[in-house]
Design a protein around this motif. Structure first.
Motif, PDB file in Angstrom:
ATOM      1  N   SER A  71       0.807  -1.229   0.000  1.00 20.99           N
ATOM      2  CA  SER A  71       0.000   0.000   0.000  1.00 20.99           C
ATOM      3  C   SER A  71       0.835   1.271   0.000  1.00 20.99           C
ATOM      4  N   TYR A  72       2.127   1.161  -0.277  1.00 17.64           N
ATOM      5  CA  TYR A  72       2.978   2.336  -0.194  1.00 17.64           C
ATOM      6  C   TYR A  72       2.528   3.434  -1.158  1.00 17.64           C
ATOM      7  N   VAL A  73       2.140   3.055  -2.377  1.00 18.72           N
ATOM      8  CA  VAL A  73       1.734   4.055  -3.360  1.00 18.72           C
ATOM      9  C   VAL A  73       0.425   4.721  -2.916  1.00 18.72           C
ATOM     10  N   LYS A  74      -0.502   3.930  -2.426  1.00 14.72           N
ATOM     11  CA  LYS A  74      -1.771   4.486  -1.932  1.00 14.72           C
ATOM     12  C   LYS A  74      -1.511   5.469  -0.787  1.00 14.72           C
ATOM     13  N   THR A  75      -0.627   5.102   0.113  1.00  7.90           N
ATOM     14  CA  THR A  75      -0.288   5.983   1.230  1.00  7.90           C
ATOM     15  C   THR A  75       0.372   7.257   0.732  1.00  7.90           C
ATOM     16  N   LEU A  76       1.310   7.124  -0.188  1.00  7.15           N
ATOM     17  CA  LEU A  76       1.962   8.299  -0.751  1.00  7.15           C
ATOM     18  C   LEU A  76       0.943   9.225  -1.401  1.00  7.15           C
ATOM     19  N   ASP A  77       0.009   8.662  -2.156  1.00  9.39           N
ATOM     20  CA  ASP A  77      -1.017   9.477  -2.814  1.00  9.39           C
ATOM     21  C   ASP A  77      -1.821  10.270  -1.787  1.00  9.39           C
ATOM     22  N   GLU A  78      -2.172   9.622  -0.677  1.00 13.76           N
ATOM     23  CA  GLU A  78      -2.975  10.286   0.353  1.00 13.76           C
ATOM     24  C   GLU A  78      -2.189  11.410   1.022  1.00 13.76           C
ATOM     25  N   ILE A  79      -0.906  11.182   1.273  1.00 14.82           N
ATOM     26  CA  ILE A  79      -0.079  12.216   1.896  1.00 14.82           C
ATOM     27  C   ILE A  79       0.059  13.423   0.970  1.00 14.82           C
ATOM     28  N   LEU A  80       0.344  13.160  -0.291  1.00 16.54           N
ATOM     29  CA  LEU A  80       0.532  14.266  -1.228  1.00 16.54           C
ATOM     30  C   LEU A  80      -0.771  15.038  -1.452  1.00 16.54           C
ATOM     31  N   GLU A  81      -1.879  14.320  -1.468  1.00 14.56           N
ATOM     32  CA  GLU A  81      -3.179  15.008  -1.603  1.00 14.56           C
ATOM     33  C   GLU A  81      -3.427  15.922  -0.410  1.00 14.56           C
ATOM     34  N   TYR A  82      -3.133  15.428   0.790  1.00 14.74           N
ATOM     35  CA  TYR A  82      -3.329  16.235   1.998  1.00 14.74           C
ATOM     36  C   TYR A  82      -2.414  17.466   1.982  1.00 14.74           C
ATOM     37  N   VAL A  83      -1.146  17.267   1.635  1.00 13.88           N
ATOM     38  CA  VAL A  83      -0.196  18.386   1.615  1.00 13.88           C
ATOM     39  C   VAL A  83      -0.602  19.413   0.569  1.00 13.88           C
ATOM     40  N   ALA A  84      -1.015  18.949  -0.602  1.00 12.91           N
ATOM     41  CA  ALA A  84      -1.417  19.878  -1.658  1.00 12.91           C
ATOM     42  C   ALA A  84      -2.640  20.687  -1.263  1.00 12.91           C
TER      43      ALA A  84
ATOM     44  N   TRP B 140       4.251  22.837   4.914  1.00 15.51           N
ATOM     45  CA  TRP B 140       4.679  21.865   3.914  1.00 15.51           C
ATOM     46  C   TRP B 140       3.911  22.101   2.620  1.00 15.51           C
ATOM     47  N   ARG B 141       4.609  22.029   1.514  1.00 18.78           N
ATOM     48  CA  ARG B 141       3.998  22.108   0.193  1.00 18.78           C
ATOM     49  C   ARG B 141       4.559  20.970  -0.662  1.00 18.78           C
ATOM     50  N   LEU B 142       3.977  20.782  -1.831  1.00 15.93           N
ATOM     51  CA  LEU B 142       4.528  19.795  -2.758  1.00 15.93           C
ATOM     52  C   LEU B 142       5.899  20.253  -3.240  1.00 15.93           C
ATOM     53  N   GLY B 143       6.837  19.305  -3.304  1.00 21.83           N
ATOM     54  CA  GLY B 143       8.138  19.580  -3.879  1.00 21.83           C
ATOM     55  C   GLY B 143       8.097  19.351  -5.385  1.00 21.83           C
ATOM     56  N   PRO B 144       9.221  19.514  -6.060  1.00 22.28           N
ATOM     57  CA  PRO B 144       9.230  19.378  -7.525  1.00 22.28           C
ATOM     58  C   PRO B 144       8.808  17.986  -7.996  1.00 22.28           C
ATOM     59  N   GLU B 145       9.276  16.939  -7.320  1.00 19.27           N
ATOM     60  CA  GLU B 145       8.886  15.587  -7.731  1.00 19.27           C
ATOM     61  C   GLU B 145       7.415  15.335  -7.403  1.00 19.27           C
ATOM     62  N   GLY B 146       6.963  15.836  -6.263  1.00 17.45           N
ATOM     63  CA  GLY B 146       5.562  15.684  -5.908  1.00 17.45           C
ATOM     64  C   GLY B 146       4.649  16.399  -6.874  1.00 17.45           C
ATOM     65  N   THR B 147       5.057  17.595  -7.300  1.00 16.44           N
ATOM     66  CA  THR B 147       4.261  18.356  -8.264  1.00 16.44           C
ATOM     67  C   THR B 147       4.143  17.603  -9.582  1.00 16.44           C
ATOM     68  N   THR B 148       5.277  17.051 -10.041  1.00 15.92           N
ATOM     69  CA  THR B 148       5.271  16.290 -11.293  1.00 15.92           C
ATOM     70  C   THR B 148       4.375  15.062 -11.179  1.00 15.92           C
ATOM     71  N   TYR B 149       4.521  14.328 -10.089  1.00 19.25           N
ATOM     72  CA  TYR B 149       3.741  13.097  -9.931  1.00 19.25           C
ATOM     73  C   TYR B 149       2.250  13.377  -9.796  1.00 19.25           C
ATOM     74  N   VAL B 150       1.886  14.360  -8.990  1.00 15.45           N
ATOM     75  CA  VAL B 150       0.465  14.672  -8.792  1.00 15.45           C
ATOM     76  C   VAL B 150      -0.164  15.142 -10.102  1.00 15.45           C
ATOM     77  N   ALA B 151       0.601  15.867 -10.906  1.00 14.28           N
ATOM     78  CA  ALA B 151       0.059  16.359 -12.178  1.00 14.28           C
ATOM     79  C   ALA B 151      -0.208  15.211 -13.140  1.00 14.28           C
TER      80      ALA B 151
END
Length: 331
Positions: free
Chosen positions: A18-31, A77-88
């Motif tokens: 579930s690592y990817v699912k968890t990462l998605d949830e964290i990035l959504e919350y931070v964004a 906390w905000r999205l970093g460059p890799e987080g921005t790319t992945y979320v997009a």
């Protein structure tokens, strides 16, 4: 200059797949919320079961920051460059590219799984032997598990009992990665600081463009030495394919279809001046004539000799298939 690749890979809360699912949830919350550090810690505690100490949560947050998924802006906390790319883009391919680019060893592990499944203990040995700079305690299997579980969560590896094997998606990835990642991180896994290594390595990959992690995976299987000539300088070694690169793209990323040869012995092999049979004995083309003492000593005078370093490393079936195509060998 690109950022240093990370040696430690940290697991996410939520379970091994579930690592990817968890990462998605964290990035959504931070964004969405741009939380303070305390708010991000509190969100973890309220969002996941059996979350342990603040230090454990912080270790995961630090990892996400090191990768570039998140970054601090003042007290938020905000999205970093890799987080921005992945979320997009929100694709597994994008996430996998980020993880492989930012973390040492994920691609070499995938290549090593091509021939056969591996246990966690085998995965740990492969990672440490191929990437000496990882530096963890060989007895600590947690490090290997974290890498295997990230790949499981990404859908490239599955667990079958005590072994880990490539999925179909994993096999598709390595088939393209061996060429796609050519020229990346040329010192992958190499601990030496000898400046000549980098220079000659760049020359080597011009001859056969392969992923540096694939190259290093092959070299360490042979203790970084040509099994025919004994040449042991990385910059003078090529990754030679048994079944040719151009004719058998499906076998390009299989470590059992390659061996490290010195540049001159690679050229001699590709020109069918010598070959190795399925019993790992060296055969010399009867038309091969030379006045070179080096070639006489390392090829012609070795006719009929066994090359034991290949046993267990090169698949006999590939040697049979290759030798059937060249005509002059009768074994």
């Amino acid at each position: 200059m690109p950022p240093d690749r990370l040696r430690s890979i940290v697991p996410m809360f939520g379970g091994a797949t579930s690592y990817v699912k968890t990462l998605d949830e964290i990035l959504e919350y931070v964004a969405d919320q741009q939380p303070t550090p305390d708010e991000l810690i509190g969100w973890h505690r309220g969002h996941f079961e059996r979350v342990s100490s603040r230090d454990s949560i912080q270790r995961r947050i630090d990892y996400l920051e090191d990768v570039g998924f998140i970054q601090q802006d003042g007290h938020h906390w905000r999205l970093g460059p890799e987080g921005t790319t992945y979320v997009a883009e929100q694709t597994t391919e994008t996430l996998l590219e980020i993880m492989c680019r930012r973390n040492v060893g994920l691609r070499s592990l995938l290549y090593s799984l091509v021939p056969a499944p591996m246990t966690i203990e085998e995965i740990g040995r492969q990672q440490l032997e191929t990437h000496a700079n990882l530096g963890w305690d060989p007895a600590n299997t947690d490090m290997a598990k974290q890498r295997a579980n990230w790949l499981r969560s990404l859908g490239l590896v599955h667990r079958d009992g005590q072994q880990y094997a490539l999925t179909d998606e994993g096999r598709r990835f390595v088939e393209t990665a061996v060429e796609k990642w050519a020229g990346s991180d040329p010192q992958a896994g190499v601990s030496t600081t000898d400046s000549s290594t980098a220079t000659t390595y760049e020359t080597t990959v011009q001859a056969r463009a392969v992923d540096p992690e694939f190259r290093e995976t092959v070299l360490v299987q042979y203790d970084v030495a040509c099994p025919i000539s004994g040449v042991d300088h990385r910059g003078l070694l090529d990754v030679a394919h048994v079944l040719p690169w151009s004719d058998y793209p499906q076998h390009r990323a299989d470590p059992t279809n390659v061996l490290p040869l010195s540049k001159i012995h690679h050229a001699a092999f590709d020109r069918e001046l010598f070959t190795i049979d399925h019993n790992y004995q060296l055969h010399v083309n009867p038309d091969f004539e030379t006045d070179s003492d080096l070639l006489k000593q390392t090829i012609i005078d070795r006719a009929g000799e066994s090359v034991p370093q290949l046993d267990g490393n090169v698949a006999p079936a590939y040697l049979r298939q290759y030798n059937d195509s060249i005509g002059w060998i009768t074994s």
